[in-house]
Design an enzyme around this catalytic site. Structure first.
Site, PDB file in Angstrom:
ATOM      1  N   LYS A   1      56.138  66.134  84.071  1.00  0.00           N
ATOM      2  CA  LYS A   1      54.897  66.449  84.470  1.00  0.00           C
ATOM      3  C   LYS A   1      53.873  65.266  84.841  1.00  0.00           C
ATOM      4  CE  LYS A   1      54.894  70.095  80.632  1.00  0.00           C
ATOM      5  NZ  LYS A   1      54.220  70.362  79.245  1.00  0.00           N
TER       6      LYS A   1
ATOM      7  N   SER B   1      59.803  70.338  77.352  1.00  0.00           N
ATOM      8  CA  SER B   1      58.903  71.103  76.438  1.00  0.00           C
ATOM      9  C   SER B   1      59.952  71.787  75.409  1.00  0.00           C
ATOM     10  CB  SER B   1      57.879  72.049  77.286  1.00  0.00           C
ATOM     11  OG  SER B   1      57.040  72.614  76.185  1.00  0.00           O
ATOM     12  N   HIS B   2      59.720  73.273  75.477  1.00  0.00           N
ATOM     13  CA  HIS B   2      60.753  73.617  74.532  1.00  0.00           C
ATOM     14  C   HIS B   2      62.016  74.432  75.163  1.00  0.00           C
ATOM     15  CE1 HIS B   2      58.525  76.684  76.960  1.00  0.00           C
ATOM     16  NE2 HIS B   2      59.461  77.598  76.575  1.00  0.00           N
TER      17      HIS B   2
ATOM     18  N   ASP C   1      57.362  69.309  72.891  1.00  0.00           N
ATOM     19  CA  ASP C   1      56.514  68.003  73.649  1.00  0.00           C
ATOM     20  C   ASP C   1      55.383  67.857  72.636  1.00  0.00           C
ATOM     21  OD1 ASP C   1      55.643  70.479  75.110  1.00  0.00           O
ATOM     22  OD2 ASP C   1      55.204  69.122  76.876  1.00  0.00           O
TER      23      ASP C   1
ATOM     24  N   HIS D   1      47.589  76.917  74.203  1.00  0.00           N
ATOM     25  CA  HIS D   1      47.316  75.321  74.887  1.00  0.00           C
ATOM     26  C   HIS D   1      45.768  75.578  74.786  1.00  0.00           C
ATOM     27  CE1 HIS D   1      50.890  73.990  77.129  1.00  0.00           C
ATOM     28  NE2 HIS D   1      51.288  75.139  77.187  1.00  0.00           N
TER      29      HIS D   1
ATOM     30  N   ASP E   1      52.474  69.525  72.962  1.00  0.00           N
ATOM     31  CA  ASP E   1      51.206  69.947  73.591  1.00  0.00           C
ATOM     32  C   ASP E   1      50.566  71.198  73.226  1.00  0.00           C
ATOM     33  OD1 ASP E   1      52.924  71.351  75.119  1.00  0.00           O
ATOM     34  OD2 ASP E   1      52.246  70.666  76.997  1.00  0.00           O
ATOM     35  N   ARG E   2      51.541  71.984  72.506  1.00  0.00           N
ATOM     36  CA  ARG E   2      50.853  73.209  71.783  1.00  0.00           C
ATOM     37  C   ARG E   2      50.957  73.167  70.584  1.00  0.00           C
ATOM     38  NH1 ARG E   2      53.985  78.123  73.751  1.00  0.00           N
ATOM     39  NH2 ARG E   2      55.925  76.794  73.995  1.00  0.00           N
TER      40      ARG E   2
ATOM     41  N   ARG F   1      61.317  71.074  86.683  1.00  0.00           N
ATOM     42  CA  ARG F   1      61.957  71.500  85.415  1.00  0.00           C
ATOM     43  C   ARG F   1      63.709  71.585  85.873  1.00  0.00           C
ATOM     44  NH1 ARG F   1      59.813  73.711  80.560  1.00  0.00           N
ATOM     45  NH2 ARG F   1      57.753  72.557  81.384  1.00  0.00           N
TER      46      ARG F   1
ATOM     47  N   ASP G   1      55.392  72.725  69.708  1.00  0.00           N
ATOM     48  CA  ASP G   1      56.345  72.921  70.676  1.00  0.00           C
ATOM     49  C   ASP G   1      57.134  71.395  70.787  1.00  0.00           C
ATOM     50  OD1 ASP G   1      54.543  71.929  72.119  1.00  0.00           O
ATOM     51  OD2 ASP G   1      55.058  73.171  73.998  1.00  0.00           O
TER      52      ASP G   1
END
Length: 459
Positions: free
Chosen positions: A113, A103-104, A249, A334, A251-252, A16, A247
């Site tokens: 990832k 992500s966010h 990407d 998650h 995933d949440r 990241r 979010d």
């Protein structure tokens, strides 16, 4: 510090950083080659990639693919996707995977990832440190190319991903629901229309479905209450049954009831756990230690076995593998499923909530209340220079309470109230979470602990 030191870019669980410095295409190429060398050493010959809507995602993923192919590894490009679509690809195709997303995080960031075949996570202790060291070496010295380079191909998995999720949760027979979805200009805008679209009794009201890595409407981080405001308003305005926020990407997933009130991730964990236990009687359910104590209570009441773990996806996934757990939930929204290669997917959690709501004639506020038993503070951060010293000062004030140190310090009182203090790994912060039976008791503990944490130490 060497210009090829990647320690600031390669974190505990992923890559990241800011593009292009330190995260450049050259670095992505070196990471691709290093990942490929790990794959070859473990007997593999191919990997799959996907990327989010950020402007830098395509060039970075292409550079990464070039690096991998230079080492004889073939690359299957799944193209645009959510992180859980990449996990689906890694499971469905049984290939190691690389997802390009931050992500966010704001637009200037990007990341990767990584996972092994079957969506098994890769963190510092399970290959990421090796990949980083190899990438640093490649950036300094180069890497000899394989005699036969890998090739590149494209695959579109969106329909198969949607069909797979629909096979796990059947939404066809539920009552009609009006659902407001805030995709935050992230990847939910790409996956939701296909997964929750055609053939289902869902009237989806879209908010910010346009893919835009500059996040023009609000940050794609539903954990921050200010990013839920638009969704909460829209749910009430449209007289919707439920609101969902993803979010960046996707995933949440966060859930809002018909009154526009958030349903806590702990309540969602309890609700999904009950559904999974109905299918798998007596099964193990994982929960991290910040989730409400309602979660283990509910799991036991429904004949399941709750197992408590540290915060973080690598710990949850490892515990799931070890215990054979069917489901795991975290306070950060998650949600992990054995049926989804033990990977986290906000979409599948959302579908379970839609199914539970659609099979009931009650509103979500009433349904969710069954799983909300206690009052939580939410996570409160304090900037502290001497983290360990402040924790000791707090402990000294509660000599009779029960203390455990599975992840940070958790202090539990005789009445069942508890708080957890965890030091951030990356910043001079202490993170406080408190839970109690009443608002008054929660506030009393919260204020007392914060006063100790934020007190100026005596010289």
């Amino acid at each position: 510090m060497s210009s090829h030191d990647l320690s600031g870019l390669v974190k505990a669980y992923d890559v990241r950083g800011v593009v292009p410095d330190p995260f450049s295409e050259d670095v992505a190429r070196a990471l691709g080659a290093a990942f490929a060398r790990l794959i070859v050493a473990e007997g593999g010959r191919s990997l799959v990639t996907a990327y989010d809507m950020r402007e830098s995602s395509v060039p970075l993923s292409r550079a990464f693919a070039e690096g991998a192919m230079s080492q004889g590894v073939s690359v299957v490009e799944a193209g645009l996707g959510s992180t859980d679509l990449l996990y689906f690809a890694a499971g469905h195709l049984n290939l190691p995977g690389a997802m390009f997303t931050a992500s966010h995080n704001p637009a200037k960031y990007n990341g990767i990832k990584l996972c092994r075949a079957g969506a098994t996570p890769i963190g510092q202790a399970s290959g990421l440190a090796t990949i980083r060291a190899e990438a640093e070496r490649i950036l300094s010295e180069g890497a000899p190319a394989a005699e036969v380079p890998g090739d590149i191909s494209a695959v579109d998995l969106l329909t198969e991903y949607a069909n797979y999720l629909r096979s796990l949760v059947d939404l066809t027979g539920i009552r009609p629901l009006k659902v407001v979805v805030d995709a935050g200009n992230g990847m939910g805008g790409y996956t939701v229309p296909v997964v929750l679209g055609e053939g289902l009794p869902l009237d989806v009201v879209p908010l910010y479905f346009e893919l835009d890595g500059d996040f023009p409407n609000h940050e794609a981080n539903p954990l921050d209450p200010k990013n839920l405001v638009d969704l909460q308003k829209a749910v009430v305005e449209h007289k919707a049954d439920i609101g969902l926020a993803f979010d960046g990407d996707a995933d949440r997933c966060f859930v809002v009831d018909e009154r526009g009130e958030p349903v806590s991730p702990s309540a969602i964990t309890g609700l999904v756990a009950v559904r999974e236990l109905a299918k798998n009687p007596g099964a193990t359910i994982i929960h991290n230690l910040i989730t409400s104590r309602a979660v283990p209570e509910i799991v036991r009441e429904h004949g399941g076995k709750p197992v408590r773990t540290r915060v973080g996806h690598s710990f949850i996934k490892a515990q799931m593998a070890e215990t054979g757990a069917v489901f795991g939930g975290e306070h950060s929204a998650h949600y992990y499923f054995r049926d989804f290669w033990r990977a986290d997917t906000g979409m599948l959690a959302a579908m379970h909530v839609l199914a539970a709501l659609g099979e009931s004639d009650r509103p979500l506020s009433s349904l969710g209340a069954e799983y909300e038993r206690y009052v939580a503070s939410g996570e409160i951060n304090s900037t502290v220079a001497d983290q360990a010293g402040r924790v000791q000062a707090v402990l000294a004030a509660f000599p009779d309470a029960d203390v455990d140190d599975l992840d940070g310090t958790t202090v539990t009182f005789p009445d069942g109230a508890w708080f957890n203090l965890r030091a951030s790994n990356t910043e001079p912060l202490l993170r406080l979470n408190v839970e109690a039976a009443t608002d008054v008791r929660m506030a009393e503990i919260r204020d007392r602990v914060l006063a100790l944490v934020r007190a100026t130490p005596e010289a």
